[in-house]
Design an enzyme around this catalytic site. Structure first.
Site, PDB file in Angstrom:
ATOM      1  N   ARG A  67     -85.292 114.355  38.826  1.00  0.00           N
ATOM      2  CA  ARG A  67     -85.746 115.531  39.579  1.00  0.00           C
ATOM      3  C   ARG A  67     -86.082 115.109  41.001  1.00  0.00           C
ATOM      4  O   ARG A  67     -87.120 114.491  41.232  1.00  0.00           O
ATOM      5  CB  ARG A  67     -86.972 116.153  38.896  1.00  0.00           C
ATOM      6  CG  ARG A  67     -87.088 117.662  39.169  1.00  0.00           C
ATOM      7  CD  ARG A  67     -88.454 118.189  38.798  1.00  0.00           C
ATOM      8  NE  ARG A  67     -89.420 117.725  39.762  1.00  0.00           N
ATOM      9  CZ  ARG A  67     -90.691 117.422  39.486  1.00  0.00           C
ATOM     10  NH1 ARG A  67     -91.148 117.518  38.266  1.00  0.00           N
ATOM     11  NH2 ARG A  67     -91.493 117.002  40.447  1.00  0.00           N
TER      12      ARG A  67
ATOM     13  N   TYR B 191     -97.480 112.145  43.003  1.00  0.00           N
ATOM     14  CA  TYR B 191     -97.121 111.387  41.795  1.00  0.00           C
ATOM     15  C   TYR B 191     -95.713 110.808  41.796  1.00  0.00           C
ATOM     16  O   TYR B 191     -95.402 109.937  41.004  1.00  0.00           O
ATOM     17  CB  TYR B 191     -97.325 112.270  40.551  1.00  0.00           C
ATOM     18  CG  TYR B 191     -96.478 113.521  40.505  1.00  0.00           C
ATOM     19  CD1 TYR B 191     -95.167 113.482  40.017  1.00  0.00           C
ATOM     20  CD2 TYR B 191     -96.974 114.758  40.926  1.00  0.00           C
ATOM     21  CE1 TYR B 191     -94.386 114.628  39.968  1.00  0.00           C
ATOM     22  CE2 TYR B 191     -96.205 115.910  40.878  1.00  0.00           C
ATOM     23  CZ  TYR B 191     -94.914 115.843  40.400  1.00  0.00           C
ATOM     24  OH  TYR B 191     -94.143 116.973  40.343  1.00  0.00           O
TER      25      TYR B 191
ATOM     26  N   HIS C 280     -91.160 120.257  41.285  1.00  0.00           N
ATOM     27  CA  HIS C 280     -91.004 121.003  40.026  1.00  0.00           C
ATOM     28  C   HIS C 280     -90.713 122.478  40.315  1.00  0.00           C
ATOM     29  O   HIS C 280     -89.846 123.087  39.709  1.00  0.00           O
ATOM     30  CB  HIS C 280     -92.288 120.870  39.205  1.00  0.00           C
ATOM     31  CG  HIS C 280     -92.365 121.812  38.053  1.00  0.00           C
ATOM     32  ND1 HIS C 280     -91.620 121.641  36.910  1.00  0.00           N
ATOM     33  CD2 HIS C 280     -93.082 122.957  37.876  1.00  0.00           C
ATOM     34  CE1 HIS C 280     -91.881 122.645  36.066  1.00  0.00           C
ATOM     35  NE2 HIS C 280     -92.759 123.443  36.638  1.00  0.00           N
TER      36      HIS C 280
HETATM   37  C1  LIG Z   1     -95.398 126.141  25.874  1.00  0.00           C
HETATM   38  C2  LIG Z   1     -95.652 125.752  27.290  1.00  0.00           C
HETATM   39  N1  LIG Z   1     -96.537 124.763  27.571  1.00  0.00           N
HETATM   40  C3  LIG Z   1     -96.765 124.393  28.841  1.00  0.00           C
HETATM   41  C4  LIG Z   1     -96.123 125.022  29.874  1.00  0.00           C
HETATM   42  C5  LIG Z   1     -96.377 124.593  31.311  1.00  0.00           C
HETATM   43  N2  LIG Z   1     -95.184 123.926  31.851  1.00  0.00           N
HETATM   44  C6  LIG Z   1     -94.356 124.561  32.705  1.00  0.00           C
HETATM   45  S1  LIG Z   1     -93.067 123.617  33.159  1.00  0.00           S
HETATM   46  C7  LIG Z   1     -93.607 122.301  32.223  1.00  0.00           C
HETATM   47  C8  LIG Z   1     -92.830 121.014  32.189  1.00  0.00           C
HETATM   48  C9  LIG Z   1     -91.609 121.047  31.361  1.00  0.00           C
HETATM   49  O1  LIG Z   1     -90.864 119.891  31.562  1.00  0.00           O
HETATM   50  P1  LIG Z   1     -89.400 119.718  31.035  1.00  0.00           P
HETATM   51  O2  LIG Z   1     -89.272 120.260  29.657  1.00  0.00           O
HETATM   52  O3  LIG Z   1     -88.993 118.316  31.254  1.00  0.00           O
HETATM   53  O4  LIG Z   1     -88.530 120.698  31.967  1.00  0.00           O
HETATM   54  P2  LIG Z   1     -88.275 120.625  33.545  1.00  0.00           P
HETATM   55  O5  LIG Z   1     -89.372 121.427  34.186  1.00  0.00           O
HETATM   56  O6  LIG Z   1     -88.297 119.201  33.975  1.00  0.00           O
HETATM   57  O7  LIG Z   1     -86.948 121.270  33.741  1.00  0.00           O
HETATM   58  C10 LIG Z   1     -94.791 122.639  31.572  1.00  0.00           C
HETATM   59  C11 LIG Z   1     -95.537 121.724  30.703  1.00  0.00           C
HETATM   60  C12 LIG Z   1     -95.223 126.061  29.554  1.00  0.00           C
HETATM   61  N3  LIG Z   1     -94.521 126.717  30.492  1.00  0.00           N
HETATM   62  N4  LIG Z   1     -94.994 126.401  28.264  1.00  0.00           N
END
Ligand SMILES: Cc1ncc(C[n+]2csc(CCOP(=O)(O)OP(=O)(O)O)c2C)c(N)n1
Ligand SMILES: [Mg+2]
Length: 355
Positions: free
Chosen positions: A255, A268, A259
Site C-alpha cells: 500500500r 507508521y 489507507h
Molecule cells: C468488521 C470491521 N472491523 C474493523 C473495521 C475498521 N477497518 C476499516 S479498514 C480496516 C483495515 C482492513 O485491512 P485489510 O483487510 O488489509 O484491507 P485494506 O484496507 O488494506 O484494503 C479496518 C480494521 C471495519 N471496517 N470492519
C-alpha cells in the site's frame, strides 16, 4: 481421501523489467485484449486520482484510495465473463466502472447520496462492503446458489490481508470449499490493515498457506503484474466452472498511498519503501511492457487517458447535479415498526437544517 496440494509459494510474474528479466506472455491475449486491460487500468487510475482531488475540494467524503492496486482489480476483472459476479470491498469501490456502472453512481456513493446505490443484478456487481470480510460469505452464498441451479457463473470476491483474520473470511472460505462453490477468493495483500502491518496480523509465513486449511488450491502472484493476476484468475475461474470449487489467490502488493483520505500514514509507514513501490507502480510497468511489444505509443496512451479524464469530469458533474436527498431517508427503512419518537426527531432535524 481428499488431499490438498501445498500452495504455490513463488510469486508468479509475466511482465519483465525491460532489462535482465525477460517479458513473458499469456496465451490467448492478442493486441485488442492487451489494450482492453490497459484501458481498464487507466480508467481505474484516473478514477482514483480524481477522487483524491474531489475529496480535497470537498466534493466527495472520505475516500479509500486504491492507487497501485489497479493491476489486481483489472487483471481479475478481465478473467471474468459478464455473467460472473463481483463482491468488492471499499478498496475496489470503482470496479463497477468496468461493467459500465456510471462514474456518477460511484461518486454519489462516496458523497453519501442515495443515487450512489445500484441494483446488484443490473451489473452482477454486489454492494460495496465496508465491514471487513463480510462480502466473503455473501460471495460464497451466491456462488453456491449458481451451482445449485446448474448455472455456469462464478463469483469473485476481493478482500485484504487484514480480512483474513476475520471470522467472516473463515466462514465464507470454509463454506465455499465444503459446498464446492465456484468462488475465487482474491486477497489483495497490501501488507497493511490501516496501521497494522502484516507481521502483526498473522503468524502464517504466507497468506496463501491459509488455502490448505480449507482444502482449496492457492496461488501467489505479483499483484503489480496485471498479466500474472489475469492468468491466475482465469485458471481459478476455469476450475470453478468445471465444478472443482473455490480457489485462493494471494496478490502481493504494497500500500503506497494512505489507507484513506482520513489517514496520515507518516506516523507508521516506511517512507523509503513507499518511494520504491511508487517508482515501480503497476500502470507504468504495464505501459513499459506494451511499449516493448509495440502495442502502445504516445498518441494512443494520450487518447486513452483523455477519454478516462473526460468520463470523470462528466461523472462528477452528474453526481453534483443530483438534488440533495430528503433528510427523512435517515429514518426510513431503518425499522419496520418505527417508534413514535422518530416523528419528533425528524421534525427537529428539519427545523435545524431548515429543510
Ligand atoms: C468488521 C470491521 N472491523 C474493523 C473495521 C475498521 N477497518 C476499516 S479498514 C480496516 C483495515 C482492513 O485491512 P485489510 O483487510 O488489509 O484491507 P485494506 O484496507 O488494506 O484494503 C479496518 C480494521 C471495519 N471496517 N470492519
Ligand atoms: Mg491490507
Amino acid at each position: 481421501m481428499a488431499s490438498t496440494v501445498p500452495a504455490e509459494r513463488d510469486l508468479r510474474r509475466v511482465i519483465g523489467d525491460g532489462d535482465a528479466i525477460p517479458d513473458g506472455e499469456v496465451d490467448g491475449l492478442g493486441e485488442q485484449e492487451l489494450l482492453a486491460l490497459y484501458r481498464s487500468m487507466v480508467l481505474l487510475r484516473t478514477y482514483d486520482e480524481r477522487s483524491v482531488v474531489y475529496h480535497r475540494q470537498g466534493r466527495i467524503g472520505t475516500y479509500a484510495i486504491f492507487w497501485g492496486h489497479e493491476a489486481v482489480q483489472a487483471g481479475a476483472f478481465h478473467a471474468l465473463d459478464d455473467e460472473d459476479w463481483i463482491f468488492p470491498s471499499y478498496r475496489e469501490s470503482a470496479i463497477g466502472l468496468l461493467r459500465g456502472l456510471p462514474a456518477a453512481t460511484i461518486l454519489s456513493w462516496w458523497r453519501g447520496h442515495p443515487s450512489g446505490w445500484w441494483s446488484p443484478a443490473d451489473y452482477n456487481v454486489a454492494s460495496i462492503c465496508v465491514p471487513i470480510a463480510t462480502q466473503v460469505p455473501h460471495a460464497a452464498g451466491l456462488a453456491w446458489g449458481k451451482r445449485l441451479r446448474g448455472e455456469s457463473a462464478c463469483a469473485l470476491t476481493f478482500f485484504g490481508d487484514g480480512a483474513t483474520s476475520e471470522g467472516a473470511f473463515h466462514e465464507g472460505a470454509n463454506f465455499a470449499a465444503v459446498m464446492r462453490a465456484p468462488l475465487v477468493l482474491l486477497c489483495n495483500n497490501n501488507q497493511w490493515a490501516i496501521s497494522t502491518p502484516l507481521s502483526a496480523q498473522t503468524k502464517a509465513e504466507a497468506l496463501v498457506d491459509k488455502a490448505a486449511g480449507y482444502g482449496i488450491p492457492g496461488t501467489r502472484v505479483d499483484g503489480g503484474d496485471v498479466l500474472a493476476v489475469y492468468e491466475a484468475t482465469r485458471e481459478a475461474v476455469a476450475r470453478g466452472r468445471a465444478g472443482e470449487g473455490p480457489s485462493f489467490i494471494e496478490a502481493v502488493t504494497y500500500r503506497s498511498a494512505p489507507h484513506a483520505t482520513a489517514d496520515d500514514p507518516k506516523a507508521y509507514i516506511d517512507l523509503e519503501r513507499v518511494e520504491q513501490e511508487r517508482a515501480n507502480e503497476c500502470l507504468g510497468r504495464y505501459e513499459g511492457y506494451l511499449r516493448r511489444l509495440g502495442v502502445l505509443g504516445d498518441e494512443l496512451e494520450q487518447e486513452i487517458k483523455t477519454e478516462a479524464a473526460d468520463l470523470m469530469r462528466a461523472g462528477i458533474a452528474a453526481a453534483e447535479a443530483e438534488p440533495p436527498a430528503d433528510v427523512g431517508l435517515v429514518f426510513e427503512h431503518a425499522l419496520a415498526d418505527p417508534p413514535a419518537s422518530f416523528e419528533h426527531d425528524l421534525a427537529e432535524l428539519r427545523r435545524i437544517l431548515g429543510g
